[in-house]
Design a protein around this motif. Structure first.
Motif, PDB file in Angstrom:
ATOM      1  N   ALA A 109      63.278  -5.659 -23.477  1.00  0.00           N
ATOM      2  CA  ALA A 109      62.794  -6.918 -22.906  1.00  0.00           C
ATOM      3  C   ALA A 109      62.903  -8.007 -23.952  1.00  0.00           C
ATOM      4  CB  ALA A 109      61.342  -6.776 -22.432  1.00  0.00           C
ATOM      5  N   GLU A 110      63.027  -9.238 -23.484  1.00  0.00           N
ATOM      6  CA  GLU A 110      63.095 -10.397 -24.369  1.00  0.00           C
ATOM      7  C   GLU A 110      62.382 -11.558 -23.682  1.00  0.00           C
ATOM      8  OE1 GLU A 110      66.447 -13.076 -26.744  1.00  0.00           O
ATOM      9  OE2 GLU A 110      67.046 -11.579 -25.261  1.00  0.00           O
ATOM     10  N   ILE A 111      61.433 -12.141 -24.374  1.00  0.00           N
ATOM     11  CA  ILE A 111      60.618 -13.219 -23.809  1.00  0.00           C
ATOM     12  C   ILE A 111      60.994 -14.539 -24.474  1.00  0.00           C
ATOM     13  CG2 ILE A 111      58.282 -14.111 -23.522  1.00  0.00           C
ATOM     14  CD1 ILE A 111      58.779 -11.706 -21.795  1.00  0.00           C
ATOM     15  N   THR A 112      61.470 -15.492 -23.678  1.00  0.00           N
ATOM     16  CA  THR A 112      61.856 -16.791 -24.225  1.00  0.00           C
ATOM     17  C   THR A 112      61.264 -17.964 -23.466  1.00  0.00           C
ATOM     18  OG1 THR A 112      63.878 -16.843 -22.882  1.00  0.00           O
ATOM     19  CG2 THR A 112      64.043 -15.870 -25.089  1.00  0.00           C
ATOM     20  N   GLU A 113      60.544 -17.705 -22.364  1.00  0.00           N
ATOM     21  CA  GLU A 113      59.996 -18.779 -21.552  1.00  0.00           C
ATOM     22  C   GLU A 113      58.494 -18.600 -21.373  1.00  0.00           C
ATOM     23  OE1 GLU A 113      61.664 -21.317 -20.414  1.00  0.00           O
ATOM     24  OE2 GLU A 113      63.717 -20.680 -20.874  1.00  0.00           O
ATOM     25  N   ASP A 114      57.777 -19.713 -21.342  1.00  0.00           N
ATOM     26  CA  ASP A 114      56.338 -19.656 -21.099  1.00  0.00           C
ATOM     27  C   ASP A 114      56.083 -19.156 -19.683  1.00  0.00           C
ATOM     28  OD1 ASP A 114      53.587 -20.136 -21.775  1.00  0.00           O
ATOM     29  OD2 ASP A 114      53.648 -21.889 -20.461  1.00  0.00           O
ATOM     30  N   GLY A 115      55.227 -18.155 -19.540  1.00  0.00           N
ATOM     31  CA  GLY A 115      54.915 -17.596 -18.230  1.00  0.00           C
ATOM     32  C   GLY A 115      55.881 -16.539 -17.749  1.00  0.00           C
ATOM     33  N   GLN A 116      56.972 -16.318 -18.470  1.00  0.00           N
ATOM     34  CA  GLN A 116      57.935 -15.287 -18.079  1.00  0.00           C
ATOM     35  C   GLN A 116      57.273 -13.917 -18.124  1.00  0.00           C
ATOM     36  OE1 GLN A 116      61.207 -15.057 -20.763  1.00  0.00           O
ATOM     37  NE2 GLN A 116      62.256 -13.435 -19.659  1.00  0.00           N
ATOM     38  N   LYS A 117      57.523 -13.110 -17.095  1.00  0.00           N
ATOM     39  CA  LYS A 117      56.944 -11.769 -17.029  1.00  0.00           C
ATOM     40  C   LYS A 117      58.052 -10.733 -16.899  1.00  0.00           C
ATOM     41  CE  LYS A 117      52.427 -12.801 -14.954  1.00  0.00           C
ATOM     42  NZ  LYS A 117      51.528 -12.512 -13.809  1.00  0.00           N
ATOM     43  N   ILE A 118      57.970  -9.701 -17.709  1.00  0.00           N
ATOM     44  CA  ILE A 118      58.919  -8.592 -17.652  1.00  0.00           C
ATOM     45  C   ILE A 118      58.135  -7.289 -17.730  1.00  0.00           C
ATOM     46  CG2 ILE A 118      60.811  -7.405 -18.810  1.00  0.00           C
ATOM     47  CD1 ILE A 118      61.854 -10.040 -19.751  1.00  0.00           C
ATOM     48  N   ILE A 119      58.444  -6.371 -16.828  1.00  0.00           N
ATOM     49  CA  ILE A 119      57.788  -5.063 -16.850  1.00  0.00           C
ATOM     50  C   ILE A 119      58.344  -4.262 -18.020  1.00  0.00           C
ATOM     51  CG2 ILE A 119      57.423  -2.900 -15.624  1.00  0.00           C
ATOM     52  CD1 ILE A 119      57.708  -4.471 -13.012  1.00  0.00           C
ATOM     53  N   LEU A 120      57.472  -3.912 -18.938  1.00  0.00           N
ATOM     54  CA  LEU A 120      57.880  -3.144 -20.108  1.00  0.00           C
ATOM     55  C   LEU A 120      57.836  -1.647 -19.818  1.00  0.00           C
ATOM     56  CD1 LEU A 120      58.718  -3.229 -23.074  1.00  0.00           C
ATOM     57  CD2 LEU A 120      56.294  -3.250 -23.689  1.00  0.00           C
ATOM     58  N   THR A 121      56.783  -1.193 -19.165  1.00  0.00           N
ATOM     59  CA  THR A 121      56.639   0.211 -18.790  1.00  0.00           C
ATOM     60  C   THR A 121      56.177   0.264 -17.342  1.00  0.00           C
ATOM     61  OG1 THR A 121      55.939   0.682 -21.051  1.00  0.00           O
ATOM     62  CG2 THR A 121      55.656   2.429 -19.440  1.00  0.00           C
ATOM     63  N   ARG A 122      56.990   0.866 -16.486  1.00  0.00           N
ATOM     64  CA  ARG A 122      56.739   0.850 -15.061  1.00  0.00           C
ATOM     65  C   ARG A 122      55.795   1.974 -14.641  1.00  0.00           C
ATOM     66  NH1 ARG A 122      61.157  -0.149 -11.258  1.00  0.00           N
ATOM     67  NH2 ARG A 122      62.510   0.755 -12.856  1.00  0.00           N
ATOM     68  N   GLY A 123      54.854   1.653 -13.783  1.00  0.00           N
ATOM     69  CA  GLY A 123      53.957   2.658 -13.251  1.00  0.00           C
ATOM     70  C   GLY A 123      54.652   3.578 -12.263  1.00  0.00           C
ATOM     71  N   GLY A 124      54.124   4.789 -12.121  1.00  0.00           N
ATOM     72  CA  GLY A 124      54.714   5.742 -11.183  1.00  0.00           C
ATOM     73  C   GLY A 124      54.514   5.307  -9.740  1.00  0.00           C
ATOM     74  N   ARG A 125      55.474   5.613  -8.902  1.00  0.00           N
ATOM     75  CA  ARG A 125      55.367   5.270  -7.476  1.00  0.00           C
ATOM     76  C   ARG A 125      54.360   6.170  -6.780  1.00  0.00           C
ATOM     77  NH1 ARG A 125      61.419   5.064  -5.219  1.00  0.00           N
ATOM     78  NH2 ARG A 125      61.453   7.058  -6.314  1.00  0.00           N
ATOM     79  N   GLY A 126      53.674   5.618  -5.807  1.00  0.00           N
ATOM     80  CA  GLY A 126      52.745   6.422  -5.018  1.00  0.00           C
ATOM     81  C   GLY A 126      53.495   7.346  -4.069  1.00  0.00           C
ATOM     82  N   GLY A 127      52.918   8.516  -3.818  1.00  0.00           N
ATOM     83  CA  GLY A 127      53.550   9.467  -2.903  1.00  0.00           C
ATOM     84  C   GLY A 127      53.425   9.031  -1.450  1.00  0.00           C
ATOM     85  N   LEU A 128      54.366   9.474  -0.637  1.00  0.00           N
ATOM     86  CA  LEU A 128      54.345   9.163   0.789  1.00  0.00           C
ATOM     87  C   LEU A 128      53.385  10.093   1.517  1.00  0.00           C
ATOM     88  CD1 LEU A 128      58.179   8.684   1.488  1.00  0.00           C
ATOM     89  CD2 LEU A 128      56.456   6.921   1.032  1.00  0.00           C
ATOM     90  N   GLY A 129      52.651   9.532   2.473  1.00  0.00           N
ATOM     91  CA  GLY A 129      51.756  10.340   3.290  1.00  0.00           C
ATOM     92  C   GLY A 129      52.521  11.146   4.329  1.00  0.00           C
ATOM     93  N   ASN A 130      51.817  12.110   4.956  1.00  0.00           N
ATOM     94  CA  ASN A 130      52.529  13.002   5.889  1.00  0.00           C
ATOM     95  C   ASN A 130      53.018  12.288   7.148  1.00  0.00           C
ATOM     96  OD1 ASN A 130      49.999  12.632   7.026  1.00  0.00           O
ATOM     97  ND2 ASN A 130      49.714  14.803   7.578  1.00  0.00           N
ATOM     98  N   ASP A 131      52.558  11.068   7.389  1.00  0.00           N
ATOM     99  CA  ASP A 131      53.058  10.333   8.545  1.00  0.00           C
ATOM    100  C   ASP A 131      54.559  10.094   8.443  1.00  0.00           C
ATOM    101  OD1 ASP A 131      52.620   8.507  10.961  1.00  0.00           O
ATOM    102  OD2 ASP A 131      53.476   7.092   9.498  1.00  0.00           O
ATOM    103  N   HIS A 132      55.082  10.003   7.221  1.00  0.00           N
ATOM    104  CA  HIS A 132      56.510   9.738   7.035  1.00  0.00           C
ATOM    105  C   HIS A 132      57.372  10.942   7.392  1.00  0.00           C
ATOM    106  CE1 HIS A 132      56.244   5.809   4.952  1.00  0.00           C
ATOM    107  NE2 HIS A 132      55.074   6.272   4.516  1.00  0.00           N
ATOM    108  N   PHE A 133      56.785  12.125   7.488  1.00  0.00           N
ATOM    109  CA  PHE A 133      57.582  13.338   7.640  1.00  0.00           C
ATOM    110  C   PHE A 133      57.510  13.936   9.050  1.00  0.00           C
ATOM    111  CE2 PHE A 133      56.194  12.955   3.222  1.00  0.00           C
ATOM    112  CZ  PHE A 133      57.431  12.886   2.591  1.00  0.00           C
ATOM    113  N   LYS A 134      56.904  13.209   9.963  1.00  0.00           N
ATOM    114  CA  LYS A 134      56.860  13.708  11.344  1.00  0.00           C
ATOM    115  C   LYS A 134      58.218  13.502  12.008  1.00  0.00           C
ATOM    116  CE  LYS A 134      54.978   9.369  13.155  1.00  0.00           C
ATOM    117  NZ  LYS A 134      53.793   8.705  13.740  1.00  0.00           N
ATOM    118  N   SER A 135      58.538  14.401  12.879  1.00  0.00           N
ATOM    119  CA  SER A 135      59.803  14.318  13.609  1.00  0.00           C
ATOM    120  C   SER A 135      59.641  15.042  14.926  1.00  0.00           C
ATOM    121  CB  SER A 135      60.941  14.935  12.791  1.00  0.00           C
ATOM    122  OG  SER A 135      60.737  16.329  12.647  1.00  0.00           O
ATOM    123  N   SER A 136      60.693  15.034  15.719  1.00  0.00           N
ATOM    124  CA  SER A 136      60.621  15.704  17.023  1.00  0.00           C
ATOM    125  C   SER A 136      60.476  17.203  16.889  1.00  0.00           C
ATOM    126  CB  SER A 136      61.876  15.382  17.848  1.00  0.00           C
ATOM    127  OG  SER A 136      63.040  15.794  17.157  1.00  0.00           O
TER     128      SER A 136
END
Length: 370
Positions: A109-136
């Motif tokens: 990352a490189e910061i050169t502007e006031d207020g500029q935001k850059i994600i340095l370390t990304r948080g883990g994604r949340g898991g999908l609930g079982n509603d996503h896995f229903k099917s016929s």
């Protein structure tokens, strides 16, 4: 400011939050004994974000913050409720800060502007609930995803001051005195070597309410590349300057030789510095007459514009400003960089708004971000 308050290098461990687990809840209600899956998604883990702050000029506030830990995302709930996101941690840093991976040295990352935001370390994604896995063929899935783990990375934050003009010279060449005269900066001034122990910045007022920024770094001497004097530690603060102002005192026994020594030390530190525009100022010249100036001029290198100045008597100070301003404008026309940067502002729904800056492609890739 005292030298122990200028911190331009810190090593810090950044641990982002893990994502919350998805829910595998089954809907149950009177009259609906088989309502089906209604498990919600887990919330994402907290990011660790760098944010530019023009009010800061040092990394002192991060010197003793060795570990930064973001919050974990919460698990999903019934009725398709999404878990809360983990708390983001925002690290304010001065403009000109670079973040590197401590192990690989890769710029992250490189910061050169006031207020500029850059994600340095990304948080883990949340898991999908079982509603996503229903099917016929699977109308009552009991499976839900776990949340992704966070990241733990050691980063080095390194500050390189942003300035238009960088002062280069031997100790007692008059750099600090010039900065105090042309700006509101108050660097330490004394009649012994290495008075300046840390870089100083000053805003130089120019015609028609314009201005430019000047950076004074501690003096360098022959052999600085081998660690003599204060070494070359602070030369990184002029790597981004548009113009370098070489300052050599008029009472030097050989001005051209001193100028060449300074060039050699810069080349050993970073050969790219020799590609920058240069101006040579002969300082402490208030006692020189036209004949002496002519004699000195005959010995000077012809490939660099020069000016005889005196900070005490204000001799040719405006002429120096005019020359520097022209060099700055020419440098900007030759390299209209302002680097392309992205500002990322986190939203509550884990989306990001992007604002592009004009210029060349930045080394930061968009796949770093959500």
């Amino acid at each position: 400011m005292a030298s122990n308050n200028f911190i331009d290098y810190v090593k810090i461990c950044c641990r982002s939050g893990r994502g919350g687990a998805g829910s595998h809840h089954m809907f149950r209600a009177k009259g609906k004994p088989m309502g089906g899956p209604d498990g919600g998604d887990g919330g994402r883990g907290g990011h660790i974000i760098l944010r530019g702050n023009k009010q800061l000029w040092t990394l002192l506030h991060l010197q003793y913050k060795k570990h930064v830990i973001a919050g974990h995302g919460e698990g999903g709930g019934e009725n398709l409720r999404t878990g809360a996101q983990g708390e983001d941690i925002i690290l304010d840093v001065p403009l000109g800060t670079i973040a590197r991976d401590a192990e690989t040295g890769e710029i992250r990352a490189e910061i050169t502007e006031d207020g500029q935001k850059i994600i340095l370390t990304r948080g883990g994604r949340g898991g999908l609930g079982n509603d996503h896995f229903k099917s016929s063929t699977n109308q009552a899935p009991t499976y839900a995803q776990p949340g992704e783990p966070g990241q733990e990375v050691w980063n080095v934050l390194e500050l390189k001051l942003l300035a238009d003009v960088g002062l280069v010279g031997f100790p007692n060449a008059g750099k600090s005195t010039l900065l105090s005269v042309v700006s509101a900066a108050t660097p330490k001034i004394a009649d012994y070597a290495f008075t300046t122990l840390v870089p100083n910045l000053g805003v130089v007022g120019y015609r028609d309410y314009q201005s430019f920024v000047m950076a004074d770094i501690p003096g360098i001497i022959e052999g600085a590349a081998e660690g003599k004097g204060l070494g070359l530690r602070f030369l990184k603060h002029i790597e981004r300057n548009a113009t370098l102002l070489f300052m050599i005192a008029a009472d030097s026994p050989d001005i051209a030789a001193e100028y060449q020594v300074l060039l050699n030390e810069l080349e050993q530190f970073n050969p790219d510095l020799l590609e920058k525009r240069r101006v040579l100022a002969i300082t402490k010249s208030d006692m020189l007459d036209e004949e002496l100036e002519a004699e000195i001029t005959a010995t000077l290198p012809q490939d660099v514009p020069h000016v005889f100045i005196s900070s005490i008597t204000q001799k040719n100070i405006q002429k120096l400003k005019d020359l520097l301003w022209q060099q700055i404008q020419d440098a900007r026309r030759d390299d209209p960089k302002p680097l392309r940067h992205s500002i990322w502002v986190q939203k509550g729904n884990d989306e990001a708004d992007e604002e592009e800056y004009e210029g060349d492609e930045d080394e930061l890739s968009e796949d770093q971000f959500d």
